[in-house]
Design a protein around this motif. Structure first.
Motif, mmCIF file in Angstrom:
data_model
loop_
_atom_site.group_PDB
_atom_site.id
_atom_site.type_symbol
_atom_site.label_atom_id
_atom_site.label_comp_id
_atom_site.label_asym_id
_atom_site.label_seq_id
_atom_site.Cartn_x
_atom_site.Cartn_y
_atom_site.Cartn_z
ATOM 1 N N SER A 63 0.793 -1.221 0.000
ATOM 2 C CA SER A 63 0.000 0.000 0.000
ATOM 3 C C SER A 63 0.832 1.281 0.000
ATOM 4 N N SER A 64 2.128 1.197 0.354
ATOM 5 C CA SER A 64 2.986 2.386 0.338
ATOM 6 C C SER A 64 4.450 1.968 0.426
ATOM 7 N N GLY A 65 5.314 2.911 0.111
ATOM 8 C CA GLY A 65 6.744 2.672 0.281
ATOM 9 C C GLY A 65 7.087 2.484 1.751
ATOM 10 N N THR A 66 6.411 3.235 2.602
ATOM 11 C CA THR A 66 6.644 3.130 4.047
ATOM 12 C C THR A 66 6.313 1.720 4.541
ATOM 13 N N ALA A 67 5.202 1.171 4.064
ATOM 14 C CA ALA A 67 4.814 -0.197 4.443
ATOM 15 C C ALA A 67 5.883 -1.192 3.986
ATOM 16 N N ALA A 68 6.461 -0.961 2.806
ATOM 17 C CA ALA A 68 7.494 -1.862 2.276
ATOM 18 C C ALA A 68 8.738 -1.823 3.171
ATOM 19 N N ILE A 69 9.119 -0.627 3.642
ATOM 20 C CA ILE A 69 10.278 -0.514 4.550
ATOM 21 C C ILE A 69 9.988 -1.251 5.854
ATOM 22 N N HIS A 70 8.775 -1.063 6.363
ATOM 23 C CA HIS A 70 8.357 -1.717 7.610
ATOM 24 C C HIS A 70 8.492 -3.238 7.479
ATOM 25 N N PHE A 89 19.943 12.534 6.068
ATOM 26 C CA PHE A 89 19.454 13.401 4.997
ATOM 27 C C PHE A 89 18.451 12.633 4.145
ATOM 28 N N THR A 90 17.189 12.589 4.608
ATOM 29 C CA THR A 90 16.134 11.870 3.893
ATOM 30 C C THR A 90 14.778 12.296 4.427
ATOM 31 N N PHE A 91 13.738 11.777 3.789
ATOM 32 C CA PHE A 91 12.360 11.987 4.209
ATOM 33 C C PHE A 91 12.098 11.121 5.455
ATOM 34 N N VAL A 92 11.228 11.598 6.318
ATOM 35 C CA VAL A 92 10.959 10.934 7.606
ATOM 36 C C VAL A 92 10.525 9.473 7.440
ATOM 37 N N ALA A 93 9.913 9.145 6.301
ATOM 38 C CA ALA A 93 9.393 7.778 6.095
ATOM 39 C C ALA A 93 10.495 6.727 6.063
ATOM 40 N N THR A 94 11.751 7.141 5.788
ATOM 41 C CA THR A 94 12.857 6.182 5.818
ATOM 42 C C THR A 94 13.061 5.667 7.237
ATOM 43 N N VAL A 141 19.740 2.398 3.221
ATOM 44 C CA VAL A 141 20.446 3.317 2.327
ATOM 45 C C VAL A 141 19.405 3.988 1.428
ATOM 46 N N VAL A 142 19.564 5.286 1.195
ATOM 47 C CA VAL A 142 18.622 6.024 0.342
ATOM 48 C C VAL A 142 19.372 6.578 -0.869
ATOM 49 N N HIS A 143 18.715 6.580 -2.024
ATOM 50 C CA HIS A 143 19.252 7.239 -3.219
ATOM 51 C C HIS A 143 18.424 8.502 -3.444
ATOM 52 N N GLU A 167 17.538 -1.082 0.724
ATOM 53 C CA GLU A 167 17.649 0.109 -0.121
ATOM 54 C C GLU A 167 16.300 0.809 -0.213
ATOM 55 N N ASP A 168 16.229 2.004 0.333
ATOM 56 C CA ASP A 168 15.058 2.839 0.156
ATOM 57 C C ASP A 168 15.223 3.544 -1.193
ATOM 58 N N ALA A 169 14.679 2.899 -2.228
ATOM 59 C CA ALA A 169 14.791 3.419 -3.594
ATOM 60 C C ALA A 169 13.495 4.121 -4.007
ATOM 61 N N ALA A 170 12.792 4.689 -3.003
ATOM 62 C CA ALA A 170 11.500 5.343 -3.253
ATOM 63 C C ALA A 170 11.612 6.434 -4.308
ATOM 64 N N GLU A 171 12.771 7.115 -4.336
ATOM 65 C CA GLU A 171 12.934 8.250 -5.249
ATOM 66 C C GLU A 171 13.752 7.874 -6.487
ATOM 67 N N SER A 172 14.216 6.622 -6.565
ATOM 68 C CA SER A 172 15.229 6.307 -7.580
ATOM 69 C C SER A 172 14.842 5.174 -8.525
ATOM 70 N N PHE A 191 10.279 0.506 -3.369
ATOM 71 C CA PHE A 191 9.904 1.627 -4.243
ATOM 72 C C PHE A 191 8.605 2.230 -3.742
ATOM 73 N N SER A 192 8.387 3.482 -4.096
ATOM 74 C CA SER A 192 7.126 4.168 -3.745
ATOM 75 C C SER A 192 6.434 4.620 -5.018
ATOM 76 N N PHE A 193 5.101 4.500 -5.028
ATOM 77 C CA PHE A 193 4.298 5.022 -6.139
ATOM 78 C C PHE A 193 3.343 6.092 -5.634
ATOM 79 N N GLY A 203 -1.146 6.067 -4.746
ATOM 80 C CA GLY A 203 -0.468 5.689 -3.513
ATOM 81 C C GLY A 203 -0.134 4.219 -3.633
ATOM 82 N N GLY A 204 1.059 3.838 -3.204
ATOM 83 C CA GLY A 204 1.430 2.429 -3.290
ATOM 84 C C GLY A 204 2.917 2.242 -3.136
ATOM 85 N N GLY A 205 3.324 0.998 -3.043
ATOM 86 C CA GLY A 205 4.751 0.706 -2.902
ATOM 87 C C GLY A 205 5.059 -0.703 -3.349
HETATM 88 C C1 LIG Z 1 8.270 8.938 -0.714
HETATM 89 C C2 LIG Z 1 9.347 8.361 0.109
HETATM 90 C C3 LIG Z 1 9.104 7.307 1.007
HETATM 91 C C4 LIG Z 1 7.740 6.827 1.376
HETATM 92 O O1 LIG Z 1 6.959 6.370 0.358
HETATM 93 P P1 LIG Z 1 5.352 6.355 0.556
HETATM 94 O O2 LIG Z 1 4.900 5.536 -0.604
HETATM 95 O O3 LIG Z 1 4.914 7.770 0.490
HETATM 96 O O4 LIG Z 1 5.069 5.719 1.855
HETATM 97 C C5 LIG Z 1 10.183 6.762 1.680
HETATM 98 N N1 LIG Z 1 11.414 7.213 1.505
HETATM 99 C C6 LIG Z 1 11.689 8.224 0.668
HETATM 100 C C7 LIG Z 1 13.116 8.663 0.513
HETATM 101 C C8 LIG Z 1 10.669 8.851 -0.041
HETATM 102 O O5 LIG Z 1 10.944 9.894 -0.836
#
Ligand SMILES: *Cc1c(COP(=O)(O)O)cnc(C)c1O
Length: 398
Positions: A63-70, A89-94, A141-143, A167-172, A191-193, A203-205
């Motif tokens: 359902s989200s990138g955050t859920a995938a990290i969890h 240096f990243t978004f709080v969801a990491t 790790v975030v890209h 790898e938090d590749a949400a942005e990459s 990944f995040s959508f 919304g999705g991951g």
């Molecule tokens: C967007 C983002 C997320 C979270 O993704 P969601 O799908 O919004 O939960 C996590 N990490 C980074 C670096 C993001 O930019």
């Protein structure tokens, strides 16, 4: 939405959704077949197509990138009282999911070549953790903004200490390092959508891995961890984290145009860099040799003794011109939420790299649907502000 704007010009967003036109057909198919559920043929196809695109053995749509990290952190055994390495240096969801599991983040600075996780600071953090007799359970790790981190060095350090990488590749999505896709280096990639990402399902991951059994476990946990029994039986705690089949249909259509979206964002970056490269005060986020950034957002810094004032004027002028722009991510070790958390600087003798980036940087509108005229409007604002600052500085000097 604010109605204060008297500006006649249409708003330019930072990174709005960009549909291909084929999404509707997939949605219609979901409706026709009545697969309006968090399972169905679009889910399976989207997982299969995404994993074959990036080159992983499997994928789990959530359902989200955050859920995938969890899920990734839980599958690596992160729990109460553990520690996890996380870039500051990243978004709080990491970092959020580290806390969901009762663990604490150990924040690591950026390094100047990529703005991403510093291998030197990572090494120090792991060395000290080992010396204290408690290694982190995982390293995230975030890209950032699509730019690849120094993966060879990071994988080497983590490998030596036996710390698995997420790898938090949400942005990459679509970025690569020596020909290999972001997200495929660690034990898990995500990944995040979300609506602002390079492709979106609103919304999705996605969780990806070469460990197919772990992905099966992820799907089990993501559907309330229901045991194999006709009646509803549960032995462990699960979540409601699966992606809906309708949204997976949108994802399939978006994935078909991902390459075009990467090309468009890279072209926007090149246009900004060519138009503004002549301004000495402006530097763009570097792209590490041997890597290809998807340039999700074009990010720049201002080198000026009064950089904060310049960034302030830029944000103000963009707002007046009805253009959405944002400062770079505020480092997480400076957030009230993470007060007191450990933080390892890139170089113990100098200022933190990510604090400096936060102080001097800004993200520019980078949506793949942006017109040349819209890019010109953004460039015009920057030129005006920077030349205005120069005039002010020389006026003050004379
Ligand atoms: C967007 C983002 C997320 C979270 O993704 P969601 O799908 O919004 O939960 C996590 N990490 C980074 C670096 C993001 O930019």
């Amino acid at each position: 939405m604010s109605q204060q704007h008297t500006n006649e010009q249409t708003r330019i967003y930072l990174s709005p959704p960009h549909m291909s036109g084929n999404e509707q057909a997939y949605i219609d198919e979901a409706f026709r077949s009545n697969w309006i559920a968090p399972l169905g043929p679009h889910i399976n196809a989207f997982e299969q197509q995404l994993s074959s695109y990036v080159g992983s053995r499997g994928a789990a749509a959530v359902s989200s990138g955050t859920a995938a990290i969890h899920l990734a952190l839980q599958l690596l055994g992160v729990g109460e009282g553990d520690t996890v390495i996380c870039p500051s240096f990243t978004f709080v969801a990491t970092a959020g999911p580290i806390r969901y599991l009762g663990a604490e983040p150990i924040f690591v600075d950026s390094e100047p070549d990529t703005w991403n996780l510093s291998p030197a600071a990572l090494e120090r953090a792991l060395w000290q953790s080992a010396a204290a007799g408690k290694l982190p359970k995982a390293a995230v790790v975030v890209h950032l903004y699509g730019g690849m981190a120094k993966m060879a060095e990071i994988m080497d350090v983590c490998g030596r200490y036996g710390v698995p990488v997420v790898e938090d590749a949400a942005e990459s999505l679509g970025s690569s390092y020596r020909g290999r896709q972001s997200g495929t280096f660690g034990a898990f990639g995500i990944f995040s959508f979300n609506g602002n990402k390079i492709i979106t399902t609103s919304g999705g991951g996605m969780l990806i891995s070469d460990d197919v059994e772990a992905l099966e476990r992820a799907k089990f946990l993501a559907t309330q961890a229901r045991d194999a029994a006709v009646h509803y039986q549960h032995s462990v705690m699960g979540y409601n984290y699966r992606m809906s089949n309708v949204l997976a249909g949108i994802g399939r259509a978006q994935l078909e145009v991902l390459e075009q979206r990467v090309d468009a964002r890279r072209a926007i970056y090149r246009n900004y860099a060519e138009a503004l490269g002549k301004l000495e005060a402006i530097k763009f986020m570097p792209e590490l040799e041997g890597t290809r950034s998807n340039r999700w957002l074009t990010a720049m810094t201002v080198t000026d003794p009064h950089a904060e004032a310049v960034i302030g004027s830029l944000l103000e002028s963009f707002a007046e011109a009805n253009i959405e722009a944002r400062p770079l991510w505020k480092p997480l070790h400076l957030q009230p939420l993470f007060k007191g958390a450990a933080f390892y600087r890139h170089n113990e003798q100098t200022n933190s790299v990510c604090e400096e980036l936060f102080r001097t940087g800004i993200c520019l509108p980078s949506g793949s649907g942006m017109s040349k005229e819209e890019q010109e409007r953004v460039i015009g604002v920057i030129e005006d502000v920077v030349s205005g600052m120069r005039a002010k500085a020389s006026g003050a000097a004379s």
